[in-house]
Design a protein around this motif. Sequence first.
Motif, PDB file in Angstrom:
ATOM      1  N   LEU A 298       0.827  -1.218   0.000  1.00 28.16           N
ATOM      2  CA  LEU A 298       0.000   0.000   0.000  1.00 28.16           C
ATOM      3  C   LEU A 298       0.854   1.258   0.000  1.00 28.16           C
ATOM      4  CD1 LEU A 298      -2.831  -0.835   2.599  1.00 28.16           C
ATOM      5  CD2 LEU A 298      -2.945  -0.979   0.109  1.00 28.16           C
ATOM      6  N   ARG A 299       1.885   1.270   0.832  1.00 24.75           N
ATOM      7  CA  ARG A 299       2.623   2.527   1.040  1.00 24.75           C
ATOM      8  C   ARG A 299       3.644   2.825  -0.058  1.00 24.75           C
ATOM      9  NH1 ARG A 299       4.434   2.715   7.181  1.00 24.75           N
ATOM     10  NH2 ARG A 299       5.866   4.233   6.241  1.00 24.75           N
ATOM     11  N   GLU A 300       3.955   1.821  -0.885  1.00 26.10           N
ATOM     12  CA  GLU A 300       4.971   2.043  -1.928  1.00 26.10           C
ATOM     13  C   GLU A 300       4.550   3.138  -2.913  1.00 26.10           C
ATOM     14  OE1 GLU A 300       6.447  -1.503  -3.760  1.00 26.10           O
ATOM     15  OE2 GLU A 300       6.980  -0.473  -5.613  1.00 26.10           O
ATOM     16  N   THR A 301       3.305   3.077  -3.370  1.00 21.30           N
ATOM     17  CA  THR A 301       2.843   4.103  -4.310  1.00 21.30           C
ATOM     18  C   THR A 301       2.003   5.131  -3.553  1.00 21.30           C
ATOM     19  OG1 THR A 301       0.982   2.694  -4.854  1.00 21.30           O
ATOM     20  CG2 THR A 301       2.852   2.637  -6.360  1.00 21.30           C
ATOM     21  N   LYS A 302       2.118   6.366  -4.016  1.00 20.25           N
ATOM     22  CA  LYS A 302       1.475   7.455  -3.273  1.00 20.25           C
ATOM     23  C   LYS A 302       0.209   7.933  -3.984  1.00 20.25           C
ATOM     24  CE  LYS A 302       5.027   7.380  -0.478  1.00 20.25           C
ATOM     25  NZ  LYS A 302       5.833   6.148  -0.391  1.00 20.25           N
ATOM     26  N   LEU A 303      -0.824   8.230  -3.181  1.00 19.84           N
ATOM     27  CA  LEU A 303      -2.044   8.826  -3.727  1.00 19.84           C
ATOM     28  C   LEU A 303      -1.830  10.341  -3.834  1.00 19.84           C
ATOM     29  CD1 LEU A 303      -4.775   6.839  -1.773  1.00 19.84           C
ATOM     30  CD2 LEU A 303      -3.919   6.482  -4.086  1.00 19.84           C
ATOM     31  N   PRO A 304      -2.662  11.029  -4.650  1.00 19.24           N
ATOM     32  CA  PRO A 304      -2.460  12.478  -4.834  1.00 19.24           C
ATOM     33  C   PRO A 304      -2.430  13.255  -3.517  1.00 19.24           C
ATOM     34  CG  PRO A 304      -4.068  11.641  -6.401  1.00 19.24           C
ATOM     35  CD  PRO A 304      -3.730  10.494  -5.494  1.00 19.24           C
ATOM     36  N   GLU A 305      -3.287  12.866  -2.549  1.00 18.10           N
ATOM     37  CA  GLU A 305      -3.309  13.587  -1.262  1.00 18.10           C
ATOM     38  C   GLU A 305      -1.959  13.460  -0.556  1.00 18.10           C
ATOM     39  OE1 GLU A 305      -5.426  11.289  -2.417  1.00 18.10           O
ATOM     40  OE2 GLU A 305      -7.252  11.215  -1.223  1.00 18.10           O
ATOM     41  N   GLU A 306      -1.349  12.292  -0.691  1.00 15.43           N
ATOM     42  CA  GLU A 306      -0.041  12.092  -0.052  1.00 15.43           C
ATOM     43  C   GLU A 306       1.027  12.895  -0.791  1.00 15.43           C
ATOM     44  OE1 GLU A 306      -0.323   7.560  -0.426  1.00 15.43           O
ATOM     45  OE2 GLU A 306       0.703   7.845   1.476  1.00 15.43           O
ATOM     46  N   MET A 307       0.921  12.899  -2.120  1.00 14.26           N
ATOM     47  CA  MET A 307       1.931  13.624  -2.909  1.00 14.26           C
ATOM     48  C   MET A 307       1.932  15.108  -2.563  1.00 14.26           C
ATOM     49  SD  MET A 307       3.963  11.768  -4.535  1.00 14.26           S
ATOM     50  CE  MET A 307       4.849  13.192  -5.159  1.00 14.26           C
ATOM     51  N   ALA A 308       0.746  15.661  -2.276  1.00  9.15           N
ATOM     52  CA  ALA A 308       0.697  17.091  -1.947  1.00  9.15           C
ATOM     53  C   ALA A 308       1.540  17.363  -0.701  1.00  9.15           C
ATOM     54  CB  ALA A 308      -0.752  17.519  -1.721  1.00  9.15           C
ATOM     55  N   GLY A 433       9.033   0.271 -14.367  1.00 14.35           N
ATOM     56  CA  GLY A 433       9.372  -1.053 -14.900  1.00 14.35           C
ATOM     57  C   GLY A 433      10.818  -1.464 -14.660  1.00 14.35           C
ATOM     58  N   ALA A 434      11.703  -0.479 -14.398  1.00 13.85           N
ATOM     59  CA  ALA A 434      13.119  -0.835 -14.154  1.00 13.85           C
ATOM     60  C   ALA A 434      13.232  -1.519 -12.794  1.00 13.85           C
ATOM     61  CB  ALA A 434      13.979   0.421 -14.173  1.00 13.85           C
ATOM     62  N   PRO A 435      14.212  -2.425 -12.634  1.00 15.89           N
ATOM     63  CA  PRO A 435      14.371  -3.030 -11.304  1.00 15.89           C
ATOM     64  C   PRO A 435      14.781  -1.988 -10.290  1.00 15.89           C
ATOM     65  CG  PRO A 435      16.159  -3.690 -12.783  1.00 15.89           C
ATOM     66  CD  PRO A 435      15.189  -2.896 -13.613  1.00 15.89           C
ATOM     67  N   PHE A 436      14.473  -2.239  -9.020  1.00 16.62           N
ATOM     68  CA  PHE A 436      14.797  -1.254  -7.981  1.00 16.62           C
ATOM     69  C   PHE A 436      16.288  -0.947  -7.959  1.00 16.62           C
ATOM     70  CE2 PHE A 436      15.556   0.710  -3.991  1.00 16.62           C
ATOM     71  CZ  PHE A 436      14.431   1.493  -3.797  1.00 16.62           C
ATOM     72  N   SER A 437      17.091  -1.917  -8.391  1.00 14.18           N
ATOM     73  CA  SER A 437      18.547  -1.739  -8.341  1.00 14.18           C
ATOM     74  C   SER A 437      19.079  -0.854  -9.478  1.00 14.18           C
ATOM     75  CB  SER A 437      19.223  -3.112  -8.422  1.00 14.18           C
ATOM     76  OG  SER A 437      18.772  -3.788  -9.582  1.00 14.18           O
ATOM     77  N   ALA A 438      18.212  -0.454 -10.438  1.00 14.92           N
ATOM     78  CA  ALA A 438      18.708   0.244 -11.639  1.00 14.92           C
ATOM     79  C   ALA A 438      19.463   1.550 -11.331  1.00 14.92           C
ATOM     80  CB  ALA A 438      17.561   0.496 -12.611  1.00 14.92           C
ATOM     81  N   HIS A 480      13.114   6.013   5.293  1.00 15.62           N
ATOM     82  CA  HIS A 480      13.353   4.769   4.539  1.00 15.62           C
ATOM     83  C   HIS A 480      11.991   4.085   4.498  1.00 15.62           C
ATOM     84  CE1 HIS A 480      17.777   5.062   6.041  1.00 15.62           C
ATOM     85  NE2 HIS A 480      17.518   5.901   5.071  1.00 15.62           N
ATOM     86  N   ASP A 481      11.201   4.456   3.517  1.00 12.68           N
ATOM     87  CA  ASP A 481       9.780   4.121   3.547  1.00 12.68           C
ATOM     88  C   ASP A 481       9.534   2.664   3.169  1.00 12.68           C
ATOM     89  OD1 ASP A 481       7.324   5.267   4.222  1.00 12.68           O
ATOM     90  OD2 ASP A 481       6.713   5.426   2.132  1.00 12.68           O
ATOM     91  N   LYS A 482       8.303   2.242   3.444  1.00 15.98           N
ATOM     92  CA  LYS A 482       7.935   0.859   3.124  1.00 15.98           C
ATOM     93  C   LYS A 482       7.696   0.695   1.630  1.00 15.98           C
ATOM     94  CE  LYS A 482       6.352  -0.802   7.457  1.00 15.98           C
ATOM     95  NZ  LYS A 482       5.392  -1.600   8.194  1.00 15.98           N
ATOM     96  N   GLY A 483       7.974  -0.487   1.123  1.00 16.76           N
ATOM     97  CA  GLY A 483       7.736  -0.789  -0.287  1.00 16.76           C
ATOM     98  C   GLY A 483       8.179  -2.211  -0.569  1.00 16.76           C
ATOM     99  N   THR A 484       7.906  -2.660  -1.775  1.00 15.26           N
ATOM    100  CA  THR A 484       8.180  -4.068  -2.102  1.00 15.26           C
ATOM    101  C   THR A 484       9.596  -4.287  -2.642  1.00 15.26           C
ATOM    102  OG1 THR A 484       7.423  -3.755  -4.360  1.00 15.26           O
ATOM    103  CG2 THR A 484       5.767  -4.417  -2.724  1.00 15.26           C
ATOM    104  N   TYR A 485      10.255  -3.226  -3.027  1.00 15.36           N
ATOM    105  CA  TYR A 485      11.574  -3.310  -3.675  1.00 15.36           C
ATOM    106  C   TYR A 485      11.527  -4.145  -4.955  1.00 15.36           C
ATOM    107  CZ  TYR A 485      13.558  -0.529  -0.024  1.00 15.36           C
ATOM    108  OH  TYR A 485      13.818   0.534   0.794  1.00 15.36           O
ATOM    109  N   GLY A 486      10.343  -4.181  -5.577  1.00 17.59           N
ATOM    110  CA  GLY A 486      10.207  -4.811  -6.896  1.00 17.59           C
ATOM    111  C   GLY A 486      10.437  -3.770  -7.981  1.00 17.59           C
TER     112      GLY A 486
END
Length: 563
Positions: A298-308, A433-438, A480-486
């Motif tokens: 959930l937290r990996e991608t941000k909704l517009p309210e969060e982006m503001a 689409g790039a790997p997190f390591s890119a 260091h936020d939460k995310g899948t590192y995919g």
Amino acid sequence: MSKQYPFFTSPYFSTFRLTQNIIMKVLLFLLAPLFTLVVSAQQIPTDYLTADFHKGRRDAFRAEMPANSVAVLFSNPVRNRANDVDYIYHQDPDFHYLTGYNEPHAVLLIFSSPQTTPDGNTYNELIFVQERNARAEQWNGRRLGVAGTIATLGFESAYNGSEFAALDINFKSFDKVMFYNFNNDIRDTREGADLFDLVKSFKNKIGFPSNYNASRMQVYALIQSAPVEETDKIMTLLDRYAKMDPSLIEDPFIKDFIAAAKSGTDQKILDRAKTAVNVALNQYNFDLEGLDRIMNGLRETKLPEEMALLRKAIEVSAVGQLEVMKAMHPGMSETEVQGVHEYVYKKYGAEYEGYPSIVGGGNNGCILHYIENNKPELGEDLVLMDLGAEYHGYTADVTRTIPANGVFSPEQKAIYEIVYNAQEAGIAASVVGAPFSAPGAAASKVVAQGLISLGLIKEASEARKYFPHGTSHYLGLDVHDKGTYGPFKANTVITVEPGIYIPEGSDCDPKWWGIAVRIEDDILISDQGPVLLSYMAPRSVAAIEAAMKLPSPLDAFSLPTLE
Ligand code: GLY
Ligand code: MN
Ligand code: MN
């Protein structure tokens, strides 16, 4: 819509609460405009995340829950600083994300499907909050209480923490009870229904054994679910767990698994280990991984309210960096740099720093998380400044490295240019689409080439000596936020932060000693390509030197000299 009432151990309680809730709802309906007025009379900012946002996040969370499960999340504990003074309270980011409730001593329950009380009412979430208390509020600040939680946070119903102990829910009836492991040091306070009591009640309700070893269970779960071909991967993970808890290797079932893995996967021993861990795991319906898995997604991608909010945190941090550049002079101290930055972001209404500020002059910059910030005069130093404000929960993470005297020396400039080019390559690689390591791969390549061309290393493999950290992490409610590192998804925010650190005494020409450069920017990954959110902080050598020539309002600020 169905009303939501949990049921409690005492029948009186249940009926009482039902009536009380109906009265409360009617009262709230009539008094809602008044409540809003009272809140606005306090003149608090109006751009917080909304009740609808938090409710939407709970719904999104519920959609990811396994069948017949319940998730139980606690607020962060209060941390004592000394005697009767506590550290500034900060809510647990998951709790904030799902509720908007920013006080301590609270617990949230989310159910995968609606629950029914004996009275036939249904509910799919419950929140227990701090009880209102005029005396405590006079000393330690306002509390939302049950009414405020319902009126401003959009919960159908809310309860005082003191009611949690009597909540009659059979946790054994769920296939999974999801919660985070209890790692925290939580103090028992004089108040009833504090976090200590809530956790104690919860442990009783779910039958949590005092000797429950979560990491052993995590390893068991790995063994149980792993296909034979992934034995090697599990051995690597096991190694990591064993570093934290060496006793794991002595566990008979884990020993069996290791023996099978070492024998080139003896199927018989492996099956024996799998059967054994199955029995152990089936004793409990605890799920200590599920919350992380769902929250990472959930937290990996941000909704517009969060982006503001995140954009604001980043922009005020970047403006702070610019103001520091304008104000900087060789007589400045590390602490003063931190103070100037803090003043700027606070002027914009950002509440705190999102992580301890790092201001390292010269060799101090080589300590990656240097937070003493106590060098009295920066002189000719190159100053590494890793500074991020937190705005309504969201934090920036921006680093600039500047010469205290306003002009880069040739050596400082040579190292800076390598880091700058590495960062450019890293930012360009930050695409959907790039790997997190890119970004890290792209930046490391440029750093290695640059260090070779300056004669600081001979081969690319030596570059880690001077660039010992990763290049990117997610950014959001946590630094260091939460995310899948995919692979990168659109609407994700990351940092790109290459660095070169050459501590005094390094195995190279002493002219490089004490040079430390990190350039860190916050990047929105979008379908249109990477977006530089921290653009307001000058970044190139030319832009920094130009900014440092600008007048600062602090040039005219003088204080009396103290004896
Ligand atoms: N400020 C900590 C980091 O850059 O990750
Ligand atoms: Mn960072
Ligand atoms: Mn940083």
